[in-house]
Each structure stands twice: as structure tokens, then as C-alpha cells.
Design a protein around this motif. Sequence first.
Motif, PDB file in Angstrom:
ATOM      1  N   LEU A 220     -17.739 -14.047 -31.157  1.00  0.00           N
ATOM      2  CA  LEU A 220     -16.876 -13.338 -30.274  1.00  0.00           C
ATOM      3  C   LEU A 220     -17.373 -11.662 -30.343  1.00  0.00           C
ATOM      4  O   LEU A 220     -17.294 -11.122 -29.335  1.00  0.00           O
ATOM      5  CB  LEU A 220     -15.614 -13.586 -30.846  1.00  0.00           C
ATOM      6  N   ARG A 221     -17.801 -11.323 -31.367  1.00  0.00           N
ATOM      7  CA  ARG A 221     -18.246  -9.853 -31.348  1.00  0.00           C
ATOM      8  C   ARG A 221     -19.417  -9.918 -30.426  1.00  0.00           C
ATOM      9  O   ARG A 221     -19.640  -8.593 -29.709  1.00  0.00           O
ATOM     10  CB  ARG A 221     -18.610  -9.503 -32.761  1.00  0.00           C
TER      11      ARG A 221
ATOM     12  N   ILE B 119     -18.171  -9.635 -26.890  1.00  0.00           N
ATOM     13  CA  ILE B 119     -17.342  -8.453 -26.369  1.00  0.00           C
ATOM     14  C   ILE B 119     -18.295  -7.333 -26.202  1.00  0.00           C
ATOM     15  O   ILE B 119     -18.234  -6.345 -25.615  1.00  0.00           O
ATOM     16  CB  ILE B 119     -16.478  -8.110 -27.290  1.00  0.00           C
TER      17      ILE B 119
ATOM     18  N   ARG C 134     -10.817 -17.978 -24.776  1.00  0.00           N
ATOM     19  CA  ARG C 134      -9.314 -18.094 -24.456  1.00  0.00           C
ATOM     20  C   ARG C 134      -8.449 -18.287 -25.670  1.00  0.00           C
ATOM     21  O   ARG C 134      -7.435 -17.428 -26.067  1.00  0.00           O
ATOM     22  CB  ARG C 134      -8.983 -18.883 -23.381  1.00  0.00           C
TER      23      ARG C 134
ATOM     24  N   SER D 210      -9.424 -17.485 -28.739  1.00  0.00           N
ATOM     25  CA  SER D 210      -9.730 -16.649 -29.551  1.00  0.00           C
ATOM     26  C   SER D 210      -8.830 -15.132 -29.397  1.00  0.00           C
ATOM     27  O   SER D 210      -8.272 -14.543 -30.317  1.00  0.00           O
ATOM     28  CB  SER D 210     -11.079 -16.036 -29.597  1.00  0.00           C
ATOM     29  N   ILE D 211      -8.979 -14.979 -28.025  1.00  0.00           N
ATOM     30  CA  ILE D 211      -7.984 -13.812 -27.641  1.00  0.00           C
ATOM     31  C   ILE D 211      -6.871 -13.747 -26.764  1.00  0.00           C
ATOM     32  O   ILE D 211      -6.173 -12.645 -26.349  1.00  0.00           O
ATOM     33  CB  ILE D 211      -9.140 -12.500 -27.029  1.00  0.00           C
TER      34      ILE D 211
ATOM     35  N   TYR E 156     -10.333 -10.606 -19.357  1.00  0.00           N
ATOM     36  CA  TYR E 156     -10.570  -9.482 -20.291  1.00  0.00           C
ATOM     37  C   TYR E 156     -11.591  -8.496 -19.564  1.00  0.00           C
ATOM     38  O   TYR E 156     -11.303  -7.250 -20.038  1.00  0.00           O
ATOM     39  CB  TYR E 156     -11.452 -10.424 -21.470  1.00  0.00           C
TER      40      TYR E 156
END
Length: 282
Positions: free
Chosen positions: A180-181, A184, A216, A218-219, A226
Motif C-alpha cells: 500500500l505504501r 501511495i 478499496r 485497505s483504505i 483516492y
Amino acid sequence: MSMLEPSQALLGNIKDKRADVTIAKITVKPGEWKTPASSNVSLALTLKPTAATKVKGNPQYLKPMPMGNISLCPLNDSRVFEFTTETAFAHITLSDALFAPLLQGSRVTRIELISRDILEDATLRKMAAVLLQQKRDCFQAGALFLDSMATALSSYLVSKYSTVSPLEAAVTGGLAPSTLRRCIDFIQANLSRSIRLDDLARESGLSTSHLVRSFRQSIGKSPYQYVLELRTQRAKSMMQEGHLGLTDIALSSGFANQHHLSRVFTKLVGITPSRYRAGLPE
């Protein structure tokens, strides 16, 4: 329905391709209309009500085709229809690349849908209408939105109308924190540029459909949602600096133009960019 042959006259046609989806609007006059064989998955949305008789390829009696009707086209099969009145279709073709992730881990080598000339499906109708509107808007929402729509459409078609069921296993747990990082970080580093779903899939090491579902989970929002939020936040920060016009801010934030910025900003913030800027302290 499939695309008209090049030799046939079309009225008011618009056609374009972005990523793995081709979108066209086709106007057809009364009389015979031939659909050449297509090797790609395709569907058509009826934009003007009419009635048609299939005169070649399993002939049928006259059938009404109301506005909003969906047709799922057979692969590699040419057909001829007789239309009673002028009509129009939104025609959408999907490349094999969209379906490749759905075949991973299965014995299926090619997606085949159950063809239908007349189909009432509200979900398909909405998806086709959104894609056609994107074509009319010159794809203002951007490549990431179109990629996401095409991925959702291909997944839906397979889940509802495939002759087999090769869909990926259900995704649980979302993305790993490190994955995820990476996603992003990639989004933030490329916010002012066109971001593709394939780019994020490569960062995550997942298929596009798997990525969208995991992101979706995850956040709580899709990659496209996003990205819009981050672009809106950047636009707000740039307005606070006060030295750039809204057009420059829109482009620097990754929006297609000032109108695109205004539409998204108003939806997310609740007021227009101009009113937001006017309310900032001197």
C-alpha cells in the motif's frame, strides 16, 4: 451488435480508443445492417428505440429493441439485421488484455460470453452510458477512471455472462502495508501526470482487478477516488499560496482543465474553487 463495415455510411459517428476499451456511437438507417465478425468481446447499448429482424444467422421474427437495451455480441460471427426505423447504438469493444488477469490460475484460455441480442441489465446499461459520456467529454476524467471502468466492466461480464467461471479467488485482507505504501508513494510522485491502473498494478505485483478490490479494502475507497482526493488537496494548498490562476492550478494538480477541477472540487469540498479561494484569509 458489432461495428459497421467501413464501406457502410454512418451518421454522426464518434469513435476513439483509450487503453483497452474502444467506444463508438453508431447511427443506422432503416434497412439491412451487417455486423462483421469480431474477435473481441463487445456489447452495444440501444440509444434510439427500434425493432429488428435477424435475416441471416438463425433468422428470427421482428423483435422490439427499446432504448437502454443491451446486446452482447457473439465472437467471430457475422450477422445481418433488418431495422424498421433509424436507430443508434453505443458500441463498446474490450481487448483480451482486460480479461487476461481473470484467467490466471484457470484452464480457460479465452473468455466467451453468452451472446444476447436483447438483454435488460441495469448495471451494464449504466456502465455503458458512463463510458459513452466519457467519450463525449473527451475522457476528461482521465486514464485511471477509464481503466477502472473497463476493469469493472470486464469483471462484471465474466461473472454474469461467461460460459465458464474463471474469476480470481475472492480477495480478503486488503494490501500489505508495504505494498500500500508503494502504491501511495507512486500516486503522490505522479499526481500531476496521467496515472494508469497498470502502473499501480505493477507497483503492487497484482492484477488490476485484484488491486482495485484490495486497495478499496485497505483504505475504503478506489484508487481513482483516492487520486481525486489528493489532487483536490493539492489544489487547495496551491490556492492558499495565492499566486497562480485556477487553470494553472488545475493542470499542476493533475486535472484535465479548470472545468474538471471545478466539477470535482465542488463535489468533494461543497463549494466552487472560486468561492473557496475568495474565503481564504489575506
